[in-house]
Design an enzyme around this catalytic site. Structure first.
Site, PDB file in Angstrom:
ATOM      1  N   LYS A 140       0.849  -1.215   0.000  1.00  0.00           N
ATOM      2  CA  LYS A 140       0.000   0.000   0.000  1.00  0.00           C
ATOM      3  C   LYS A 140       0.877   1.255   0.000  1.00  0.00           C
ATOM      4  CE  LYS A 140      -1.701   1.550   4.035  1.00  0.00           C
ATOM      5  NZ  LYS A 140      -1.425   2.955   4.379  1.00  0.00           N
ATOM      6  N   ASN A 141       1.898   1.301   0.865  1.00  0.00           N
ATOM      7  CA  ASN A 141       2.656   2.540   1.032  1.00  0.00           C
ATOM      8  C   ASN A 141       3.626   2.804  -0.113  1.00  0.00           C
ATOM      9  OD1 ASN A 141       1.162   2.994   3.271  1.00  0.00           O
ATOM     10  ND2 ASN A 141       2.724   2.325   4.718  1.00  0.00           N
TER      11      ASN A 141
ATOM     12  N   CYS B 286      -3.790  12.511  13.020  1.00  0.00           N
ATOM     13  CA  CYS B 286      -4.612  11.306  12.869  1.00  0.00           C
ATOM     14  C   CYS B 286      -4.547  10.541  14.183  1.00  0.00           C
ATOM     15  CB  CYS B 286      -4.122  10.467  11.701  1.00  0.00           C
ATOM     16  SG  CYS B 286      -2.726   9.477  12.118  1.00  0.00           S
TER      17      CYS B 286
ATOM     18  N   ARG C 107      -4.388  10.829   4.162  1.00  0.00           N
ATOM     19  CA  ARG C 107      -3.337  11.851   4.232  1.00  0.00           C
ATOM     20  C   ARG C 107      -2.442  11.778   3.015  1.00  0.00           C
ATOM     21  NH1 ARG C 107      -1.243  13.700   8.521  1.00  0.00           N
ATOM     22  NH2 ARG C 107       0.860  13.304   7.796  1.00  0.00           N
TER      23      ARG C 107
ATOM     24  N   ARG D 274       1.473  14.235  13.421  1.00  0.00           N
ATOM     25  CA  ARG D 274       1.960  14.037  12.053  1.00  0.00           C
ATOM     26  C   ARG D 274       2.183  15.349  11.286  1.00  0.00           C
ATOM     27  NH1 ARG D 274      -0.693   8.641   9.803  1.00  0.00           N
ATOM     28  NH2 ARG D 274       1.291   8.555   8.680  1.00  0.00           N
ATOM     29  N   PRO D 275       3.144  16.134  11.753  1.00  0.00           N
ATOM     30  CA  PRO D 275       3.468  17.398  11.070  1.00  0.00           C
ATOM     31  C   PRO D 275       4.000  17.151   9.659  1.00  0.00           C
ATOM     32  CG  PRO D 275       5.145  16.839  12.681  1.00  0.00           C
ATOM     33  CD  PRO D 275       4.034  15.849  12.880  1.00  0.00           C
ATOM     34  N   ILE D 276       4.014  18.204   8.838  1.00  0.00           N
ATOM     35  CA  ILE D 276       4.579  18.056   7.482  1.00  0.00           C
ATOM     36  C   ILE D 276       5.628  19.135   7.207  1.00  0.00           C
ATOM     37  CG2 ILE D 276       2.521  16.940   6.510  1.00  0.00           C
ATOM     38  CD1 ILE D 276       1.804  19.672   5.290  1.00  0.00           C
ATOM     39  N   ASP D 277       6.254  19.631   8.282  1.00  0.00           N
ATOM     40  CA  ASP D 277       7.251  20.701   8.122  1.00  0.00           C
ATOM     41  C   ASP D 277       8.419  20.301   7.225  1.00  0.00           C
ATOM     42  OD1 ASP D 277       7.561  18.986  10.530  1.00  0.00           O
ATOM     43  OD2 ASP D 277       9.525  19.954  10.601  1.00  0.00           O
TER      44      ASP D 277
ATOM     45  N   ARG E 105      -8.567  -0.296   4.972  1.00  0.00           N
ATOM     46  CA  ARG E 105      -7.756   0.698   4.265  1.00  0.00           C
ATOM     47  C   ARG E 105      -6.467   0.079   3.759  1.00  0.00           C
ATOM     48  NH1 ARG E 105      -6.753   6.058   7.571  1.00  0.00           N
ATOM     49  NH2 ARG E 105      -5.410   6.231   5.759  1.00  0.00           N
TER      50      ARG E 105
ATOM     51  N   ASP F 116       4.835   0.224  12.031  1.00  0.00           N
ATOM     52  CA  ASP F 116       3.563  -0.333  11.554  1.00  0.00           C
ATOM     53  C   ASP F 116       3.360  -1.781  11.992  1.00  0.00           C
ATOM     54  OD1 ASP F 116       3.481   1.427   8.355  1.00  0.00           O
ATOM     55  OD2 ASP F 116       3.102   2.051  10.415  1.00  0.00           O
TER      56      ASP F 116
HETATM   57  C1  EPZ Z   1       4.438   6.721   6.501  1.00  0.00           C
HETATM   58  O1  EPZ Z   1       3.789   7.769   7.186  1.00  0.00           O
HETATM   59  C2  EPZ Z   1       3.425   5.589   6.405  1.00  0.00           C
HETATM   60  N1  EPZ Z   1       2.279   6.031   5.630  1.00  0.00           N
HETATM   61  C3  EPZ Z   1       3.000   5.148   7.799  1.00  0.00           C
HETATM   62  O2  EPZ Z   1       2.170   4.003   7.647  1.00  0.00           O
HETATM   63  C4  EPZ Z   1       4.232   4.723   8.585  1.00  0.00           C
HETATM   64  O3  EPZ Z   1       3.848   4.430   9.909  1.00  0.00           O
HETATM   65  C5  EPZ Z   1       5.274   5.853   8.592  1.00  0.00           C
HETATM   66  O4  EPZ Z   1       5.573   6.241   7.227  1.00  0.00           O
HETATM   67  C6  EPZ Z   1       6.587   5.412   9.246  1.00  0.00           C
HETATM   68  O5  EPZ Z   1       7.107   4.324   8.559  1.00  0.00           O
HETATM   69  C7  EPZ Z   1       2.372   5.968   4.275  1.00  0.00           C
HETATM   70  O6  EPZ Z   1       3.394   5.588   3.734  1.00  0.00           O
HETATM   71  C8  EPZ Z   1       1.140   6.388   3.513  1.00  0.00           C
HETATM   72  P1  EPZ Z   1       6.940   9.780   8.541  1.00  0.00           P
HETATM   73  P2  EPZ Z   1       4.490   9.239   7.221  1.00  0.00           P
HETATM   74  O7  EPZ Z   1       6.885  11.063   7.816  1.00  0.00           O
HETATM   75  O8  EPZ Z   1       5.191   9.472   5.946  1.00  0.00           O
HETATM   76  C9  EPZ Z   1       7.743  13.001  11.927  1.00  0.00           C
HETATM   77  C10 EPZ Z   1       0.280   2.704   7.796  1.00  0.00           C
HETATM   78  O9  EPZ Z   1      -0.079   2.040   8.772  1.00  0.00           O
HETATM   79  N2  EPZ Z   1       7.615  14.002  10.862  1.00  0.00           N
HETATM   80  O10 EPZ Z   1       8.015   8.793   8.204  1.00  0.00           O
HETATM   81  O11 EPZ Z   1       3.475  10.229   7.664  1.00  0.00           O
HETATM   82  C11 EPZ Z   1       6.430  12.315  12.243  1.00  0.00           C
HETATM   83  O12 EPZ Z   1       5.694  13.069  13.180  1.00  0.00           O
HETATM   84  C12 EPZ Z   1       0.785   4.109   7.996  1.00  0.00           C
HETATM   85  O13 EPZ Z   1       0.316   2.277   6.627  1.00  0.00           O
HETATM   86  C13 EPZ Z   1       7.914  15.330  11.136  1.00  0.00           C
HETATM   87  O14 EPZ Z   1       8.264  15.680  12.260  1.00  0.00           O
HETATM   88  O15 EPZ Z   1       5.549   9.027   8.390  1.00  0.00           O
HETATM   89  C14 EPZ Z   1       6.882  10.993  12.800  1.00  0.00           C
HETATM   90  O16 EPZ Z   1       7.208  11.160  14.163  1.00  0.00           O
HETATM   91  C15 EPZ Z   1       0.553   4.584   9.409  1.00  0.00           C
HETATM   92  N3  EPZ Z   1       7.823  16.240  10.133  1.00  0.00           N
HETATM   93  C16 EPZ Z   1       8.169  10.702  12.042  1.00  0.00           C
HETATM   94  O17 EPZ Z   1       8.579  11.944  11.466  1.00  0.00           O
HETATM   95  C17 EPZ Z   1       7.449  15.897   8.854  1.00  0.00           C
HETATM   96  O18 EPZ Z   1       7.406  16.785   7.969  1.00  0.00           O
HETATM   97  C18 EPZ Z   1       8.039   9.682  10.916  1.00  0.00           C
HETATM   98  O19 EPZ Z   1       6.948  10.078  10.118  1.00  0.00           O
HETATM   99  C19 EPZ Z   1       7.151  14.534   8.593  1.00  0.00           C
HETATM  100  C20 EPZ Z   1       7.250  13.614   9.613  1.00  0.00           C
END
Ligand code: EPZ
Length: 432
Positions: A22-23, A117, A93, A122-125, A397, A305
């Protein structure tokens, strides 16, 4: 409201085909609109997140044609809208991946801000930091992110945190920037590599994906391709731990064993036998499981995950286990549900202390999120008696035909919508 009814106690035995990741699929589908030519993608998982993203892609004007449940043909030449409707981002998202894809191709994009969520804020900075580093103007106003650039220029960016989403989004935008971009502290998950391979098959020039330094030489256009998505390591892991929790013997097929190494090594530590072949992994456990300790980490560490799934399995192991969730701040919401089934877990901050119980007993539980829901199904399969898992829309999902695949392994599980159906299931299983 659909839910699962499960009669626990059957060891899972047999073979199960794992679906596409999926991811990986979500990043690849977003990137597929970066060419004006036709892209064919195989081995897509038939799950609601993929369906929603395809609707979002159609919503901005791309042509999407399903060749079968797992194959789509996409053509992004007629995209007329560079602003995504809120209805898609509130469902998944990952529709924010269209930011990087549209910015890369059209140098302009607008996507509603994804909220937090169930598992964290889940910030996107880091996504926005990457777009700005490429020379884009990024504004957050009226609940949306608007980004635009007269031109995107290669940059040398160091991510403050390892982020799958930010690596994917910025890699797509950089793929069509002018000059070379170096991404440092990049995420290394298999789905990052899959996206890089997909983009390269369209004519991009990306090297180093799978390491923490990715070098991207921008190109002015991308072309048609046909591509097959990698197998889903988290779906595979979910079935591997279900085998362990039910003391079964399960072979997950159509997998890449290398992607499962962190999971296999933990299962061996817990007393299971694990046998790997080219595209399959067999997990069988006859003895009482042993405790272990884990800390979730970016790949190749133990994946966040899979944290709920290993925690449920450890709830049935001998001894005390410590599980530390280092990625998300709210990923233990399933613990209260598991406690209803007799699990002995104490959560202190981002750590769960799990004291193995002799057995779990069935209860009515609710899925707080996708992976926790799958973990509660594992608990129901291992428990004595009947378990009803509610809010299974979360599970659907990310898991294709979840109950059917479990039934093929001997599980007594059905998807039901009414009390009457639950009663019928109980009568039927008591009769058998
Ligand atoms: C992806 O989410 C996956 N989703 C998540 O899977 C998975 O848990 C996660 O990666 C970690 O492997 C998809 O691929 C669609 P991150 P993502 O950005 O990209 C922080 C599932 O079950 N962060 O790697 O949102 C964040 O808060 C889902 O399939 C920032 O601080 O995860 C977290 O603590 C759930 N700033 C860490 O980084 C940012 O701009 C990792 O998040 C982005 C993230």
């Amino acid at each position: 409201m659909e839910r699962y009814i499960i009669k626990g106690g059957n060891p899972l035995v047999g073979e199960v085909e794992i679906s596409g990741a999926k991811n990986a699929a979500l990043g690849i589908l977003a990137a597929s609109i970066m060419t004006d030519e036709t892209v064919t993608i195989y081995n897509l998982p038939d799950v609601s997140d993929v369906k929603v993203l395809l609707q979002a892609i159609q919503g901005i004007g791309a042509h999407v044609e399903y060749l079968d449940r797992h194959t789509v043909r996409i053509n992004g030449s007629n995209i007329s809208e560079l602003s995504l409707d809120y209805e898609y981002i509130k469902k998944i998202r990952a529709s924010y991946y269209l930011l990087g894809a549209l910015l890369g191709k059209y140098k302009k994009a607008e996507v509603p801000l994804p909220g937090g969520c169930n598992i964290g804020t889940r910030p996107i900075d880091q996504h926005l930091k990457g777009f700005r580093a490429l020379g884009a103007d990024v504004r957050i106003e009226y609940g949306s992110i608007s980004t635009s650039a007269t031109r995107l220029t290669g940059t040398h960016l160091y991510f403050d945190v390892v982020s799958v989403g930010a690596t994917i989004n910025v890699m797509m935008a950089a793929a069509m920037a002018e000059g070379t971009t170096i991404l440092e502290n990049a995420a290394k998950e298999p789905h990052i590599v899959d996206l890089a391979n997909f983009l390269n098959s369209m004519g991009a020039n990306i090297k180093g994906a799978g390491t923490d330094v990715i070098r991207i030489k921008g190109v002015s256009r991308l072309h048609r391709t046909e591509y097959t998505v990698i197998p889903d390591q988290i779906e595979a892991g979910t079935f591997m731990f279900a085998a362990a929790a039910t003391k079964g013997d399960v072979t997950v097929k159509n997998v890449i064993p290398k992607h499962l190494e962190a999971l296999s090594s933990k299962l061996i530590e817990m007393g299971c036998q694990v046998e790997e072949s080219d595209d399959a992994v067999r997990v069988y456990c006859k003895n009482k499981l042993r405790n272990t300790h884990i800390k979730t980490l970016p790949y190749p560490g133990f994946p966040t995950d899979m944290q709920p799934q290993i925690s449920v399995t450890l709830a049935l192991a001998n001894g005390t286990s410590i599980v530390t969730e280092s990625i998300f701040e709210n990923r233990f919401r399933y613990v209260d549900e598991l406690t209803k089934m007799g699990a002995r877990i104490k959560v202190e901050g981002n750590t769960a202390i799990i004291t193995g119980a002799d057995h779990l007993s069935g209860a009515i539980v609710s899925s707080p999120d996708l992976r926790a829901g799958a973990a509660l199904v594992i608990a129901g399969l291992a428990a004595e008696g009947y378990t009803v898992v509610e809010d299974i829309v979360y599970i659907q999902r990310g898991y294709e035909r979840f109950e059917e695949k479990l039934q093929s392994l001997g599980a007594e599980i059905e998807k039901v919508s009414t009390e009457k159906e639950i009663y019928k299931f109980q009568l039927k299983s008591n009769a058998s």
